[in-house]
Write a protein that holds these residues in place. Sequence first.
Motif, short mmCIF file in Angstrom:
data_model
loop_
_atom_site.label_atom_id
_atom_site.label_comp_id
_atom_site.label_asym_id
_atom_site.label_seq_id
_atom_site.Cartn_x
_atom_site.Cartn_y
_atom_site.Cartn_z
N VAL A 103 0.86 -1.18 0.00
CA VAL A 103 0.00 0.00 0.00
C VAL A 103 0.90 1.23 0.00
CG1 VAL A 103 -1.86 1.24 1.14
CG2 VAL A 103 -1.77 -1.25 1.28
N ARG A 104 0.79 2.02 -1.03
CA ARG A 104 1.56 3.26 -1.15
C ARG A 104 0.62 4.42 -0.85
NH1 ARG A 104 6.41 3.09 -3.03
NH2 ARG A 104 6.33 5.24 -3.84
N PHE A 105 0.96 5.17 0.18
CA PHE A 105 0.03 6.16 0.71
C PHE A 105 0.25 7.54 0.12
CE2 PHE A 105 0.02 2.90 4.06
CZ PHE A 105 -1.34 2.69 4.17
N ALA A 106 -0.86 8.18 -0.25
CA ALA A 106 -0.83 9.51 -0.85
C ALA A 106 -1.30 10.57 0.14
CB ALA A 106 -1.73 9.53 -2.10
N ASP A 107 -0.80 11.77 -0.04
CA ASP A 107 -1.11 12.90 0.82
C ASP A 107 -2.53 13.42 0.54
OD1 ASP A 107 -0.65 14.75 2.81
OD2 ASP A 107 0.95 15.82 1.75
N ALA A 108 -2.97 14.35 1.37
CA ALA A 108 -4.35 14.85 1.32
C ALA A 108 -4.40 16.32 0.92
CB ALA A 108 -5.02 14.67 2.68
N ASP A 109 -5.57 16.72 0.43
CA ASP A 109 -5.82 18.12 0.13
C ASP A 109 -6.47 18.82 1.32
OD1 ASP A 109 -8.48 17.32 0.13
OD2 ASP A 109 -8.83 17.71 -2.00
N HIS A 110 -7.07 19.97 1.07
CA HIS A 110 -7.67 20.80 2.12
C HIS A 110 -8.88 20.14 2.77
CE1 HIS A 110 -8.01 24.54 4.24
NE2 HIS A 110 -9.15 24.89 3.69
N TYR A 111 -9.41 19.08 2.15
CA TYR A 111 -10.59 18.38 2.68
C TYR A 111 -10.26 16.97 3.17
CZ TYR A 111 -12.95 22.29 0.54
OH TYR A 111 -13.34 23.57 0.20
#
Length: 413
Positions: free
Chosen positions: A115-123
């Motif tokens: 599982v390669r985890f991605a960052d989040a936006d403002h929400y």
Amino acid sequence: MTMTSPLAAHGGTRVLNLQPPHYKWPAVTPDLDEAVRAQLHRSLSDRDSSGVIGEFESAFARFVGTPYAVSFASGTAAIHAMSRIAGLQPGDAILAPAYTFFATASPFAHDGIEVRFADADHYGNVTAATLAEKLTSAVRAVIVTHMWGNPCPMDEIVEFCRAHGLLLLEDCSHAHFATSRGRRVGTFGDMAVFSTNQKAITTGEGGVLVTSNDRYREMALLYGHYNKRCLKEIDPAAEYYPYAFTGMGLKHRITTLGAAIGVHQLDHATDTERRRRAILARYTAALAENPVIAPAVVPEAEGEHGLYVLGLRFNPENASVSRDEFVALCQAEGASEVDVPGSTRDISSEPLFARRDPFAPWTPTTPSFTGMPGVTGFADTFVKLPLWGYEGDEPFVAGYLDALAKVSAAVAR
């Protein structure tokens, strides 16, 4: 903003003196009680889709707008089935949100998928850009979560997946009523899963996999329902039909009582949405000028909120207290459901996701931490509370607004 009375934490009078629980879902109305009692006498175990389980699945497919829906004992079980149907295996990787409830990703890790985890936006959501940062040649699929009911930017994510030949999976557990640019979430990907565990549409405990692909539907049956149902519903010409009798070794069938609750919920979905949208609009309007706390809701041009909970964004630069102190002050006013998520957070450093061999000894290894500034920025300022949406909720809706206003006025810089 001006303070009208001392805070309860400082010796003042509490805004709310309402008996707990302040939120209980589903609302156990006489007709829901009767629906469960009727099912108790009708059947406690359905072996195929001729009874209430089939009725629930048909109703859920209509609700989402997909041809097929297959129910499961939990959303986690449905995501595990989705992983197996997608054909992922050790050596493959999937892109997933770092900020989510862990069950979005844990079924893949259970089977040894990276599982390669991605960052989040403002929400709190992934975007095409945050997903692209984690893309490698091993990636075969993407799973997105529409966090706290806010739809991900699906048009760009669909284009990203098409450009790279990736399967697109959706975790819609928070987003039963959400749309992204006018299109219902759960209809963008190859498959989608909705948890029905105390969500806006609930079965008490359960989950539903939806898809427009009949092959995926048949394979979902093998991972959840097997035997009589599979023998009846799977095409005998399919290469996997010989597994219809045994399934793939697991059973994750929803209970009939849960399905009966789900049918009742779907029968009243229009009213649930109307009530919750009205409360969302009320809070959005009331907090529009509040410098301390504001609704964390995507703009209408981007999509409609999924109505699971009301997410709020704390603005620390405008307050004399921290986010956690603000929450404690609200709770001291009697607004006990004002809350900071505990189970939903950055999961990228959990030891489960460092495992590649599902049969290896359970010796924890911590994954290397790469830093998630978007997740940190979102999670450190996020606050949530219920959206209610049932008869008798007015004292809670009004009381929590009063508590937010009182505390905000007291701590505003």
